[in-house]
Motif scaffolding. Structure first.
Motif, PDB file in Angstrom:
ATOM      1  N   GLN A  18     -83.485  24.250  90.963  1.00  0.00           N
ATOM      2  CA  GLN A  18     -84.080  22.940  91.222  1.00  0.00           C
ATOM      3  C   GLN A  18     -83.555  22.321  92.519  1.00  0.00           C
ATOM      4  N   GLU A  19     -82.285  22.545  92.833  1.00  0.00           N
ATOM      5  CA  GLU A  19     -81.719  22.003  94.075  1.00  0.00           C
ATOM      6  C   GLU A  19     -82.436  22.568  95.299  1.00  0.00           C
ATOM      7  N   ILE A  20     -82.885  23.804  95.216  1.00  0.00           N
ATOM      8  CA  ILE A  20     -83.591  24.441  96.333  1.00  0.00           C
ATOM      9  C   ILE A  20     -84.984  23.825  96.476  1.00  0.00           C
ATOM     10  N   ILE A  21     -85.671  23.685  95.364  1.00  0.00           N
ATOM     11  CA  ILE A  21     -87.007  23.062  95.390  1.00  0.00           C
ATOM     12  C   ILE A  21     -86.915  21.630  95.906  1.00  0.00           C
ATOM     13  N   ASP A  22     -85.943  20.875  95.399  1.00  0.00           N
ATOM     14  CA  ASP A  22     -85.768  19.487  95.846  1.00  0.00           C
ATOM     15  C   ASP A  22     -85.430  19.423  97.330  1.00  0.00           C
ATOM     16  N   GLY A  23     -84.598  20.348  97.799  1.00  0.00           N
ATOM     17  CA  GLY A  23     -84.227  20.378  99.209  1.00  0.00           C
ATOM     18  C   GLY A  23     -85.407  20.666 100.114  1.00  0.00           C
ATOM     19  N   ILE A  24     -86.243  21.606  99.713  1.00  0.00           N
ATOM     20  CA  ILE A  24     -87.443  21.940 100.485  1.00  0.00           C
ATOM     21  C   ILE A  24     -88.316  20.704 100.643  1.00  0.00           C
ATOM     22  N   ARG A  25     -88.517  20.002  99.542  1.00  0.00           N
ATOM     23  CA  ARG A  25     -89.339  18.788  99.599  1.00  0.00           C
ATOM     24  C   ARG A  25     -88.669  17.690 100.419  1.00  0.00           C
ATOM     25  N   SER A  26     -87.340  17.571 100.315  1.00  0.00           N
ATOM     26  CA  SER A  26     -86.636  16.474 100.985  1.00  0.00           C
ATOM     27  C   SER A  26     -86.675  16.566 102.506  1.00  0.00           C
ATOM     28  N   VAL A  27     -86.861  17.770 103.050  1.00  0.00           N
ATOM     29  CA  VAL A  27     -86.926  17.893 104.515  1.00  0.00           C
ATOM     30  C   VAL A  27     -88.343  17.707 105.045  1.00  0.00           C
ATOM     31  N   GLY A  28     -89.299  17.421 104.146  1.00  0.00           N
ATOM     32  CA  GLY A  28     -90.650  17.098 104.593  1.00  0.00           C
ATOM     33  C   GLY A  28     -91.691  18.165 104.365  1.00  0.00           C
ATOM     34  N   ILE A  29     -91.334  19.268 103.730  1.00  0.00           N
ATOM     35  CA  ILE A  29     -92.311  20.319 103.460  1.00  0.00           C
ATOM     36  C   ILE A  29     -93.196  19.882 102.303  1.00  0.00           C
ATOM     37  N   LEU A  30     -94.505  19.929 102.519  1.00  0.00           N
ATOM     38  CA  LEU A  30     -95.467  19.496 101.512  1.00  0.00           C
ATOM     39  C   LEU A  30     -95.808  20.613 100.530  1.00  0.00           C
ATOM     40  N   GLU A  31     -95.941  21.821 101.039  1.00  0.00           N
ATOM     41  CA  GLU A  31     -96.297  22.963 100.204  1.00  0.00           C
ATOM     42  C   GLU A  31     -95.685  24.219 100.786  1.00  0.00           C
ATOM     43  N   MET A  32     -95.288  25.121  99.912  1.00  0.00           N
ATOM     44  CA  MET A  32     -94.751  26.418 100.324  1.00  0.00           C
ATOM     45  C   MET A  32     -95.279  27.448  99.346  1.00  0.00           C
ATOM     46  N   GLU A  33     -95.835  28.531  99.875  1.00  0.00           N
ATOM     47  CA  GLU A  33     -96.339  29.621  99.053  1.00  0.00           C
ATOM     48  C   GLU A  33     -95.777  30.923  99.605  1.00  0.00           C
ATOM     49  N   ILE A  34     -95.433  31.841  98.700  1.00  0.00           N
ATOM     50  CA  ILE A  34     -94.986  33.177  99.105  1.00  0.00           C
ATOM     51  C   ILE A  34     -95.917  34.183  98.451  1.00  0.00           C
ATOM     52  N   TYR A  35     -96.437  35.102  99.251  1.00  0.00           N
ATOM     53  CA  TYR A  35     -97.293  36.190  98.783  1.00  0.00           C
ATOM     54  C   TYR A  35     -96.546  37.498  98.982  1.00  0.00           C
ATOM     55  N   ILE A  36     -96.878  38.507  98.167  1.00  0.00           N
ATOM     56  CA  ILE A  36     -96.183  39.791  98.244  1.00  0.00           C
ATOM     57  C   ILE A  36     -97.180  40.940  98.214  1.00  0.00           C
ATOM     58  N   LEU A  37     -96.883  41.970  98.990  1.00  0.00           N
ATOM     59  CA  LEU A  37     -97.620  43.231  98.961  1.00  0.00           C
ATOM     60  C   LEU A  37     -96.582  44.321  99.179  1.00  0.00           C
ATOM     61  N   GLY A  38     -96.280  45.069  98.147  1.00  0.00           N
ATOM     62  CA  GLY A  38     -95.233  46.082  98.244  1.00  0.00           C
ATOM     63  C   GLY A  38     -93.894  45.414  98.498  1.00  0.00           C
ATOM     64  N   THR A  39     -93.298  45.718  99.648  1.00  0.00           N
ATOM     65  CA  THR A  39     -92.021  45.110 100.029  1.00  0.00           C
ATOM     66  C   THR A  39     -92.198  43.958 101.008  1.00  0.00           C
ATOM     67  N   ARG A  40     -93.420  43.715 101.456  1.00  0.00           N
ATOM     68  CA  ARG A  40     -93.686  42.700 102.476  1.00  0.00           C
ATOM     69  C   ARG A  40     -93.962  41.349 101.844  1.00  0.00           C
ATOM     70  N   LEU A  41     -93.243  40.329 102.315  1.00  0.00           N
ATOM     71  CA  LEU A  41     -93.482  38.951 101.899  1.00  0.00           C
ATOM     72  C   LEU A  41     -94.180  38.207 103.025  1.00  0.00           C
ATOM     73  N   PHE A  42     -95.032  37.273 102.643  1.00  0.00           N
ATOM     74  CA  PHE A  42     -95.732  36.415 103.588  1.00  0.00           C
ATOM     75  C   PHE A  42     -95.621  34.996 103.044  1.00  0.00           C
ATOM     76  N   MET A  43     -95.076  34.088 103.835  1.00  0.00           N
ATOM     77  CA  MET A  43     -94.877  32.719 103.387  1.00  0.00           C
ATOM     78  C   MET A  43     -95.713  31.761 104.223  1.00  0.00           C
ATOM     79  N   ILE A  44     -96.356  30.825 103.533  1.00  0.00           N
ATOM     80  CA  ILE A  44     -97.118  29.751 104.173  1.00  0.00           C
ATOM     81  C   ILE A  44     -96.403  28.443 103.862  1.00  0.00           C
ATOM     82  N   VAL A  45     -96.114  27.679 104.897  1.00  0.00           N
ATOM     83  CA  VAL A  45     -95.462  26.375 104.748  1.00  0.00           C
ATOM     84  C   VAL A  45     -96.388  25.340 105.372  1.00  0.00           C
TER      85      VAL A  45
END
Length: 125
Positions: free
Chosen positions: A44-71
């Protein structure tokens, strides 16, 4: 997955950052990484921290070993300032060190060192 993912509407214009990273090629580690990011498992501290710095949405997608993040952030968001603040928040360094065992990176790498910013090369507007 071919039905797509619902996108959250915002009451303000936003900008988007896209990043990528690779996980270690180990099915057990990947399964645990996925579990650690599932609802109720991420600290929860990580989620709260992400929001506290101004990030509105964060998504992580995965394919095999590759991650793709949208902020998604407000237009006046400053990435470098926000990441410097985020790195100093409670448990953030502990989370980064813990996640490093799953990620194809140095154990002491910061989030900004692990995730590589991607360049948009096409858009259909």
């Amino acid at each position: 997955m071919t039905e797509g993912y619902k996108v959250r509407p915002f009451s303000q214009p936003v900008k988007r950052y896209c990043q990528t990273m690779d996980l270690r090629d180990n099915p057990e580690l990947i399964a645990e990484y996925r579990r650690r990011h599932s609802e109720g498992e991420a600290w929860q501290e990580i989620i709260d921290g992400i929001r506290s710095v101004g990030i509105l949405e964060m998504e992580i997608y995965i394919l095999g070993t590759r991650l793709f993040m949208i902020v998604e952030t407000p237009l006046d968001f400053d990435w470098d300032t926000a990441m410097a603040r985020l790195a100093k928040l409670p448990r953030q360094q502990e989370w980064e060190e813990y996640m490093a065992m799953f990620q194809n990176c140095a154990k002491d790498a910061t989030s900004d060192e692990k995730w590589q910013m991607m360049e948009r090369m096409f858009y259909l507007y």
